[in-house]
Design a protein around this motif. Structure first.
Motif, PDB file in Angstrom:
ATOM      1  N   LEU A 178      42.025  97.377  82.337  1.00 45.20           N
ATOM      2  CA  LEU A 178      43.447  97.022  82.253  1.00 45.20           C
ATOM      3  C   LEU A 178      43.663  95.661  81.593  1.00 45.20           C
ATOM      4  CD1 LEU A 178      44.440  98.294  85.798  1.00 45.20           C
ATOM      5  CD2 LEU A 178      45.228  99.243  83.631  1.00 45.20           C
ATOM      6  N   VAL A 228      44.711 105.089  80.993  1.00 41.13           N
ATOM      7  CA  VAL A 228      44.923 103.981  80.051  1.00 41.13           C
ATOM      8  C   VAL A 228      44.929 104.539  78.625  1.00 41.13           C
ATOM      9  CG1 VAL A 228      43.901 101.865  79.110  1.00 41.13           C
ATOM     10  CG2 VAL A 228      44.003 102.194  81.583  1.00 41.13           C
ATOM     11  N   VAL A 234      48.502  99.445  78.321  1.00 45.35           N
ATOM     12  CA  VAL A 234      49.426  99.240  79.442  1.00 45.35           C
ATOM     13  C   VAL A 234      49.563  97.750  79.746  1.00 45.35           C
ATOM     14  CG1 VAL A 234      49.602 101.297  80.887  1.00 45.35           C
ATOM     15  CG2 VAL A 234      47.465 100.027  80.790  1.00 45.35           C
ATOM     16  N   ASP A 235      50.782  97.349  79.965  1.00 44.25           N
ATOM     17  CA  ASP A 235      50.998  95.990  80.454  1.00 44.25           C
ATOM     18  C   ASP A 235      52.297  95.977  81.254  1.00 44.25           C
ATOM     19  OD1 ASP A 235      52.858  96.258  78.497  1.00 44.25           O
ATOM     20  OD2 ASP A 235      51.952  94.797  77.131  1.00 44.25           O
ATOM     21  N   ARG A 239      51.455  98.498  84.077  1.00 44.68           N
ATOM     22  CA  ARG A 239      50.117  98.075  84.498  1.00 44.68           C
ATOM     23  C   ARG A 239      50.115  97.726  85.997  1.00 44.68           C
ATOM     24  NH1 ARG A 239      46.867  93.381  81.452  1.00 44.68           N
ATOM     25  NH2 ARG A 239      48.463  92.019  82.317  1.00 44.68           N
TER      26      ARG A 239
END
Ligand code: KG4
Ligand code: ZN
Length: 343
Positions: A178, A228, A234-235, A239
């Protein structure tokens, strides 16, 4: 009453402690190498060994100073002989043997996980209320995730263990996927704690059959990698939602299996240690689910949950009290099964 010098160098903490055989900690010094390994995204064995070499004598000196004693006051030495990184273990084992030889004192090798199981018996000025046997112990760290029945100081039985990754390792690898920093456990915990949006789709629980006491976390990691990949970079909130679901899956497995281990053994006390025991969700879930089943949960103070040498010193106490001393060919043992009987 005798005074034990404990030495721990199995992974990325260089640690020394002075502990009395009744569990009283006079000093406990832990020098973490986490800043050295962070740029690499994980522990690099060669870097760890070199750092242990540089740090071990200053750390022992600081422990002696903190306890206001000298080497001449030490009655025996206990050192982690395994499991762990061989080059890292070697530094502690060689140092312990050299000191034992030059001081004419006994030295005993300790299993790292037996050390973790001794943590709830440590007492210092800031607290600690020693507990009584028997209990079920969950040790969850970056290198280990196991359940034990601890019937007495010298009677330990393995109930379950991870078949692939350790819980902390799953969190560390998840954080890496991540784009979060190392170590991953605290990073995932922070992200998850700051999220209050809708729940993401839950992650699978490994080996979820009710009676199964082994753990598995590699499927969880694969599921995260897949999500992902599917959801792109992803943020932000996406996330954070994944972090929460991922942390929930790890915690749920740990809690469910620990409670099951208490049920099958009939023990009403659960002791949780290892770096992952610092996790607030794990503590919360244990306190929510255990009391209704008549189970009391004990989590030693954080300073004795993560790797330290006080727990190693105390774990060596029975063997030292029995008059044992290893021969000077005592070797580091990177793969070492938990001994069923200790003293
Ligand atoms: O016991 P430990 O300090 O060292 C060994 O691995 O032996 O445990 C370190 C592990 C790492 O995987 C780290 O990510 C995890 O414990 N950890 C946590 C937390 N703090 C450390 N995991 C979840 N929540 C935390 N707050
Ligand atoms: Zn450990």
């Amino acid at each position: 009453m005798s005074l034990i010098l404990g030495i721990e160098t199995s992974c990325d903490e260089t640690a020394a402690a002075l502990v009395r055989d009744d569990g009283r900690v006079l000093s406990s010094v832990v020098s973490s190498q986490v800043d050295l390994h962070r740029p690499m995204g994980g522990v690099v064995p060669e870097i760890a060994s070199r750092a242990h070499l540089r740090l071990i004598l200053p750390v022992i000196r600081e422990a002696l100073h903190g306890a206001s004693v000298t080497l001449a006051d030490v009655d025996g030495i206990a050192v982690t002989r395994g499991p762990g990184l061989v080059g890292a273990l070697l530094v502690g084992v060689q140092t312990a043997k050299s000191l034992a030889w030059s001081l004419g004192r006994p030295v005993v090798g300790v299993h790292h996980l037996v050390g973790h199981m001794s943590a709830p018996f440590l007492v210092d000025d800031d607290g600690g209320a020693p507990i009584a046997h028997p209990f079920v112990a969950l040790v969850a760290s970056g290198g280990h995730t196991s359940l034990f029945e601890v019937a007495g100081r010298d009677a330990i039985r393995t109930l379950g263990r991870t078949r692939d990754d350790a819980a902390g390792e799953a969190l560390d690898k998840g954080a890496k996927l991540l784009g979060l920093g190392y170590p991953g456990g605290p990073a995932i915990e922070r992200e998850a704690a700051g999220y209050d949006g809708p729940a993401a789709e839950p992650f699978p629980r490994g080996l979820r059959a009710r009676r199964e006491l082994d753990f598995s976390f590699s499927g969880l990691k694969t599921a995260l990698a897949e999500r992902v990949r599917r959801e792109g970079a992803v943020d932000g909130a996406a996330r954070a939602a994944l972090c929460r679901a991922y942390e929930e899956a790890v915690v749920d497995s740990l809690v469910t299996k620990s409670l099951e281990a208490c049920r099958v053994t009939g023990h009403t006390r659960l002791v949780v240690s290892g770096g992952v025991a610092s996790n607030a969700r794990l503590r919360r879930e244990l306190l929510r689910r255990a009391p209704g089943r008549g189970i009391e949960v004990t989590v030693p103070p954080a300073r004795y949950c993560t790797d330290n040498a006080a727990m190693i010193a105390l774990a060596g106490a029975p063997a030292l009290a029995a008059g044992r001393s290893e021969a000077f060919d005592l070797a580091a043992a990177p793969y070492l099964p938990v001994p069923e009987h200790l003293a």
